[in-house]
Write a protein that holds these residues in place. Sequence first.
Motif, PDB file in Angstrom:
ATOM      1  N   TRP A 120      14.848  -2.705  -0.135  1.00 17.38           N
ATOM      2  CA  TRP A 120      13.888  -2.361   0.905  1.00 17.38           C
ATOM      3  C   TRP A 120      12.559  -1.906   0.313  1.00 17.38           C
ATOM      4  N   ARG A 121      12.622  -1.122  -0.757  1.00 14.78           N
ATOM      5  CA  ARG A 121      11.385  -0.646  -1.373  1.00 14.78           C
ATOM      6  C   ARG A 121      10.662  -1.777  -2.090  1.00 14.78           C
ATOM      7  N   TRP A 122      11.417  -2.716  -2.666  1.00 16.17           N
ATOM      8  CA  TRP A 122      10.765  -3.882  -3.288  1.00 16.17           C
ATOM      9  C   TRP A 122      10.105  -4.743  -2.219  1.00 16.17           C
ATOM     10  N   LEU A 123      10.757  -4.829  -1.054  1.00 10.72           N
ATOM     11  CA  LEU A 123      10.164  -5.559   0.057  1.00 10.72           C
ATOM     12  C   LEU A 123       8.844  -4.913   0.477  1.00 10.72           C
ATOM     13  N   ALA A 124       8.813  -3.569   0.483  1.00 14.33           N
ATOM     14  CA  ALA A 124       7.585  -2.859   0.833  1.00 14.33           C
ATOM     15  C   ALA A 124       6.478  -3.150  -0.177  1.00 14.33           C
ATOM     16  N   VAL A 125       6.835  -3.225  -1.456  1.00 10.94           N
ATOM     17  CA  VAL A 125       5.845  -3.536  -2.498  1.00 10.94           C
ATOM     18  C   VAL A 125       5.243  -4.916  -2.270  1.00 10.94           C
ATOM     19  N   VAL A 126       6.105  -5.906  -2.037  1.00 14.39           N
ATOM     20  CA  VAL A 126       5.626  -7.276  -1.809  1.00 14.39           C
ATOM     21  C   VAL A 126       4.757  -7.335  -0.557  1.00 14.39           C
ATOM     22  N   ALA A 127       5.213  -6.686   0.513  1.00 12.85           N
ATOM     23  CA  ALA A 127       4.452  -6.699   1.768  1.00 12.85           C
ATOM     24  C   ALA A 127       3.088  -6.046   1.591  1.00 12.85           C
ATOM     25  N   GLY A 128       3.045  -4.966   0.824  1.00 15.33           N
ATOM     26  CA  GLY A 128       1.783  -4.287   0.585  1.00 15.33           C
ATOM     27  C   GLY A 128       0.773  -5.169  -0.118  1.00 15.33           C
ATOM     28  N   PHE A 129       1.221  -5.883  -1.122  1.00 19.61           N
ATOM     29  CA  PHE A 129       0.316  -6.781  -1.835  1.00 19.61           C
ATOM     30  C   PHE A 129      -0.124  -7.945  -0.938  1.00 19.61           C
ATOM     31  N   VAL A 130       0.780  -8.430  -0.091  1.00 18.96           N
ATOM     32  CA  VAL A 130       0.407  -9.483   0.854  1.00 18.96           C
ATOM     33  C   VAL A 130      -0.670  -8.962   1.816  1.00 18.96           C
ATOM     34  N   GLY A 131      -0.501  -7.713   2.293  1.00 22.78           N
ATOM     35  CA  GLY A 131      -1.486  -7.122   3.185  1.00 22.78           C
ATOM     36  C   GLY A 131      -2.857  -7.022   2.542  1.00 22.78           C
ATOM     37  N   VAL A 132      -2.886  -6.620   1.270  1.00 28.64           N
ATOM     38  CA  VAL A 132      -4.164  -6.531   0.559  1.00 28.64           C
ATOM     39  C   VAL A 132      -4.799  -7.914   0.422  1.00 28.64           C
ATOM     40  N   MET A 133      -3.986  -8.914   0.155  1.00 33.41           N
ATOM     41  CA  MET A 133      -4.528 -10.269   0.040  1.00 33.41           C
ATOM     42  C   MET A 133      -5.165 -10.730   1.350  1.00 33.41           C
ATOM     43  N   LEU A 134      -4.583 -10.306   2.495  1.00 32.29           N
ATOM     44  CA  LEU A 134      -5.156 -10.663   3.791  1.00 32.29           C
ATOM     45  C   LEU A 134      -6.510  -9.983   4.012  1.00 32.29           C
ATOM     46  N   VAL A 135      -6.657  -8.783   3.456  1.00 29.32           N
ATOM     47  CA  VAL A 135      -7.910  -8.056   3.619  1.00 29.32           C
ATOM     48  C   VAL A 135      -8.979  -8.587   2.667  1.00 29.32           C
ATOM     49  N   VAL A 136      -8.610  -8.738   1.401  1.00 28.31           N
ATOM     50  CA  VAL A 136      -9.587  -9.096   0.367  1.00 28.31           C
ATOM     51  C   VAL A 136      -9.805 -10.597   0.279  1.00 28.31           C
ATOM     52  N   ARG A 137      -8.707 -11.361   0.435  1.00 22.14           N
ATOM     53  CA  ARG A 137      -8.749 -12.817   0.408  1.00 22.14           C
ATOM     54  C   ARG A 137      -9.442 -13.408  -0.828  1.00 22.14           C
ATOM     55  N   PRO A 138      -8.903 -13.136  -2.006  1.00 28.72           N
ATOM     56  CA  PRO A 138      -9.503 -13.711  -3.218  1.00 28.72           C
ATOM     57  C   PRO A 138      -9.418 -15.239  -3.197  1.00 28.72           C
ATOM     58  N   GLY A 139     -10.465 -15.880  -3.632  1.00 26.73           N
ATOM     59  CA  GLY A 139     -10.521 -17.343  -3.617  1.00 26.73           C
ATOM     60  C   GLY A 139     -11.178 -17.901  -2.370  1.00 26.73           C
ATOM     61  N   PHE A 140     -11.234 -17.068  -1.302  1.00 24.63           N
ATOM     62  CA  PHE A 140     -11.859 -17.505  -0.057  1.00 24.63           C
ATOM     63  C   PHE A 140     -13.226 -16.859   0.160  1.00 24.63           C
ATOM     64  N   ARG A 141     -13.472 -15.778  -0.562  1.00 26.55           N
ATOM     65  CA  ARG A 141     -14.792 -15.163  -0.519  1.00 26.55           C
ATOM     66  C   ARG A 141     -15.030 -14.438  -1.838  1.00 26.55           C
ATOM     67  N   GLU A 142     -16.273 -14.071  -2.062  1.00 27.27           N
ATOM     68  CA  GLU A 142     -16.660 -13.498  -3.354  1.00 27.27           C
ATOM     69  C   GLU A 142     -16.071 -12.097  -3.532  1.00 27.27           C
ATOM     70  N   LEU A 143     -15.494 -11.871  -4.696  1.00 23.15           N
ATOM     71  CA  LEU A 143     -15.006 -10.542  -5.050  1.00 23.15           C
ATOM     72  C   LEU A 143     -16.050  -9.842  -5.918  1.00 23.15           C
ATOM     73  N   HIS A 144     -16.057  -8.516  -5.862  1.00 28.35           N
ATOM     74  CA  HIS A 144     -17.034  -7.730  -6.598  1.00 28.35           C
ATOM     75  C   HIS A 144     -16.312  -6.777  -7.543  1.00 28.35           C
ATOM     76  N   LEU A 145     -17.079  -6.176  -8.438  1.00 29.45           N
ATOM     77  CA  LEU A 145     -16.499  -5.186  -9.338  1.00 29.45           C
ATOM     78  C   LEU A 145     -15.941  -4.002  -8.558  1.00 29.45           C
ATOM     79  N   GLY A 146     -16.478  -3.770  -7.345  1.00 26.37           N
ATOM     80  CA  GLY A 146     -15.961  -2.693  -6.513  1.00 26.37           C
ATOM     81  C   GLY A 146     -14.496  -2.891  -6.145  1.00 26.37           C
TER      82      GLY A 146
END
Length: 296
Positions: A120-146
């Motif tokens: 369950w905790r590993w599932l939470a880790v994977v889900a968390g990273f997926v959530g960040v990808m939805l917010v940041v969307r690397p590859g679909f918009r420019e990322l910054h040093l921030g």
Amino acid sequence: MPNGILLALIAYASYSFSDAVIKSLGGQFTVFEIGFFSTLFAACFLFFTKPSDERWRDFWRTRRPWAVQARALAGIASGVLSVFAFTTIPLAEVYALIFLAPLLVTILSTVILKERVGPWRWLAVVAGFVGVMLVVRPGFRELHLGHLAAFANAFLAATSVILMRSLAQQERRTTILGALVGYGLVFNGVGAAATSFSLPNFGQLVWLMMAGLFTAGGQLLQLLAVKYAPANRIAPTHYSQIVWAVILGALFFQEYPDWLSLVGLAVVGASGLLTMVREEVRLGTVRWNPFSRTRL
């Protein structure tokens, strides 16, 4: 308990306002100047919040000096990186990345503390990273040093939690906080002097003071909150900062997350809450305690 939860919610609102003030100062001062003045003013207010059985003049007396220094250094680096992140990318994206910290605690605890982690905790880790990808969307918009700075901040926060697990019962609060303030003033002071230092005018000084006041207010309200409710009941209020990030970003910085980003933020929050729930089910407590703020 309702009083403790309410105080905790106000504490995290206060932290969010401090971060918003810091963001508003971006472009007016260097990262080091903002860090120096906000730490200085926070320290002035925090001076009056020490436990009754401790003395500030004894903060340098430590039982585990290397661990205390490591925790303070992590806090200093976290402070510099957070200022840089807040002043360069949207508030909601900073919080999405910083809120990976509880999930990184899970990963570090398996590597450093050799703890067993269930599915369950590993599932939470994977889900968390997926959530960040939805917010940041690397590859679909420019990322910054921030974005990199915010992720590094999450890693430092997780490292600090691992250190705090061993320090919490052995070191005084004044020792941990005093070392963090001392390092922060020296490091940021040297950094400000070595870069383009400019003395703030009265208006700017007021805003810097407000950043310190909001931070100190959050610390004080945290102390009051845990007197009324156990930490494992008020820890989930940490994620109220996601809501504040969206509100403050829209009101003051014209930052409007789209629906995909909002879904990602919800997933990040849910994954962190799942991590807390699983720790309480397994251990009877929540050891990821966001009430030990890594930075000032």
